[in-house]
Design a protein around this motif. Sequence first.
Motif, PDB file in Angstrom:
ATOM      1  N   ARG A  54      -0.811  10.045   9.020  1.00 25.75           N
ATOM      2  CA  ARG A  54       0.543   9.683   9.450  1.00 25.75           C
ATOM      3  C   ARG A  54       0.617   8.212   9.814  1.00 25.75           C
ATOM      4  NH1 ARG A  54       1.769  14.638  13.637  1.00 25.75           N
ATOM      5  NH2 ARG A  54       2.632  16.147  12.138  1.00 25.75           N
ATOM      6  N   ARG A  55      -0.387   7.752  10.523  1.00 22.20           N
ATOM      7  CA  ARG A  55      -0.396   6.348  10.944  1.00 22.20           C
ATOM      8  C   ARG A  55      -0.449   5.425   9.726  1.00 22.20           C
ATOM      9  NH1 ARG A  55      -4.513   2.619  12.446  1.00 22.20           N
ATOM     10  NH2 ARG A  55      -3.790   1.122  14.009  1.00 22.20           N
ATOM     11  N   ASP A  56      -1.267   5.796   8.746  1.00 24.48           N
ATOM     12  CA  ASP A  56      -1.333   4.992   7.517  1.00 24.48           C
ATOM     13  C   ASP A  56       0.025   4.922   6.830  1.00 24.48           C
ATOM     14  OD1 ASP A  56      -4.010   4.576   7.949  1.00 24.48           O
ATOM     15  OD2 ASP A  56      -4.698   6.019   6.452  1.00 24.48           O
ATOM     16  N   ILE A  57       0.719   6.048   6.765  1.00 30.34           N
ATOM     17  CA  ILE A  57       2.029   6.098   6.113  1.00 30.34           C
ATOM     18  C   ILE A  57       3.030   5.228   6.859  1.00 30.34           C
ATOM     19  CG2 ILE A  57       3.995   7.612   5.607  1.00 30.34           C
ATOM     20  CD1 ILE A  57       1.892   9.820   4.977  1.00 30.34           C
ATOM     21  N   TRP A  58       3.019   5.280   8.190  1.00 29.64           N
ATOM     22  CA  TRP A  58       3.958   4.455   8.956  1.00 29.64           C
ATOM     23  C   TRP A  58       3.657   2.972   8.783  1.00 29.64           C
ATOM     24  CZ3 TRP A  58       8.330   6.349  10.034  1.00 29.64           C
ATOM     25  CH2 TRP A  58       8.483   7.669  10.447  1.00 29.64           C
ATOM     26  N   ARG A  59       2.380   2.609   8.742  1.00 26.30           N
ATOM     27  CA  ARG A  59       2.042   1.192   8.550  1.00 26.30           C
ATOM     28  C   ARG A  59       2.475   0.699   7.172  1.00 26.30           C
ATOM     29  NH1 ARG A  59      -4.090   0.273   9.828  1.00 26.30           N
ATOM     30  NH2 ARG A  59      -4.284   2.397   9.035  1.00 26.30           N
ATOM     31  N   LEU A  60       2.296   1.536   6.163  1.00 26.87           N
ATOM     32  CA  LEU A  60       2.768   1.177   4.826  1.00 26.87           C
ATOM     33  C   LEU A  60       4.285   1.031   4.800  1.00 26.87           C
ATOM     34  CD1 LEU A  60       0.491   3.489   2.658  1.00 26.87           C
ATOM     35  CD2 LEU A  60       0.496   0.991   2.610  1.00 26.87           C
ATOM     36  N   ARG A  61       4.969   1.926   5.458  1.00 26.53           N
ATOM     37  CA  ARG A  61       6.424   1.820   5.534  1.00 26.53           C
ATOM     38  C   ARG A  61       6.843   0.531   6.243  1.00 26.53           C
ATOM     39  NH1 ARG A  61       7.783   8.114   7.129  1.00 26.53           N
ATOM     40  NH2 ARG A  61       8.074   8.864   4.994  1.00 26.53           N
ATOM     41  N   GLY A  62       6.071   0.190   7.271  1.00 29.67           N
ATOM     42  CA  GLY A  62       6.372  -1.045   7.985  1.00 29.67           C
ATOM     43  C   GLY A  62       6.262  -2.263   7.076  1.00 29.67           C
ATOM     44  N   TRP A  63       5.223  -2.292   6.236  1.00 28.32           N
ATOM     45  CA  TRP A  63       5.061  -3.417   5.319  1.00 28.32           C
ATOM     46  C   TRP A  63       6.167  -3.415   4.260  1.00 28.32           C
ATOM     47  CZ3 TRP A  63       2.851  -7.883   5.521  1.00 28.32           C
ATOM     48  CH2 TRP A  63       2.624  -8.621   4.364  1.00 28.32           C
ATOM     49  N   GLY A  64       6.544  -2.242   3.790  1.00 34.87           N
ATOM     50  CA  GLY A  64       7.646  -2.158   2.835  1.00 34.87           C
ATOM     51  C   GLY A  64       8.947  -2.653   3.428  1.00 34.87           C
ATOM     52  N   TRP A  65       9.180  -2.328   4.689  1.00 38.42           N
ATOM     53  CA  TRP A  65      10.378  -2.794   5.389  1.00 38.42           C
ATOM     54  C   TRP A  65      10.351  -4.318   5.517  1.00 38.42           C
ATOM     55  CZ3 TRP A  65      11.418  -1.895  11.308  1.00 38.42           C
ATOM     56  CH2 TRP A  65      12.708  -2.357  11.630  1.00 38.42           C
ATOM     57  N   TYR A  66       9.180  -4.839   5.838  1.00 36.95           N
ATOM     58  CA  TYR A  66       9.024  -6.290   5.976  1.00 36.95           C
ATOM     59  C   TYR A  66       9.343  -7.006   4.661  1.00 36.95           C
ATOM     60  CZ  TYR A  66       6.513 -10.747   6.387  1.00 36.95           C
ATOM     61  OH  TYR A  66       6.156 -12.076   6.375  1.00 36.95           O
ATOM     62  N   LEU A  67       8.764  -6.523   3.560  1.00 37.53           N
ATOM     63  CA  LEU A  67       9.011  -7.161   2.265  1.00 37.53           C
ATOM     64  C   LEU A  67      10.484  -7.063   1.865  1.00 37.53           C
ATOM     65  CD1 LEU A  67       5.904  -6.018   0.149  1.00 37.53           C
ATOM     66  CD2 LEU A  67       6.302  -8.248   1.212  1.00 37.53           C
ATOM     67  N   SER A  68      11.070  -5.880   2.062  1.00 37.37           N
ATOM     68  CA  SER A  68      12.483  -5.708   1.710  1.00 37.37           C
ATOM     69  C   SER A  68      13.381  -6.599   2.558  1.00 37.37           C
ATOM     70  CB  SER A  68      12.889  -4.243   1.893  1.00 37.37           C
ATOM     71  OG  SER A  68      12.146  -3.394   1.047  1.00 37.37           O
TER      72      SER A  68
END
Length: 205
Positions: A54-68
């Motif tokens: 779960r933590r890995d998924i949230w961190r990936l989402r965080g990076w996706g949000w940052y790039l977007s």
Amino acid sequence: MGTQGFSRIVEQRNLGVEAVEMRIQALSEYLAVYRATHASESGRPVYGRIRELRRDIWRLRGWGWYLSSRQQQAPWIAMLQSLARCLAMMLPVQRPNKRRRTVSSATRRLGSLSLLDRAYQALEEDIQGRLLTLRLAQSRRPNGDWGVEIAELEGKAALLAQARQDEFRKGRQVAVICSLLGAVLRLRHWFGLAAPVADMTDRSQ
């Protein structure tokens, strides 16, 4: 910066978002299978593995949000980058370890940089696989119109490799951004707020 240079940066970030989304999908599927497989089990190892996924998924989402958000030129990005630079000084340097290929590495806690590097690497391998298929088709039917698609995929592969270099040059800042934005997204989820990135709204976590 010229128009061509700006277009390359935009395309690099788009590829980064694509890599993140692809990795999130893979981890989400793995998490679902892991839960189903260990549904009758209990104990710290099982719960710990689920928490890490779960933590890995949230961190990936965080990076996706940052790039977007960088693509959209969100006003808070500059503040986040300044905060990340300050907090990064307190963290050890993270470098993706590409030599760890053992089975035990699947259960090892990944740093944010290694997590992202795996996401980018997975997309790169996907692109190279598509290129191989097209080149085989071209060798069998040389009169076909393969050149445009092959050139496009070769360009994407080159941009993705450059994106990995550019984005991960400051590993500690990347780690801070992933952790901070991942935590923000998780808090939003807990309070029932919609995720800021429309294509990352899986609420099954």
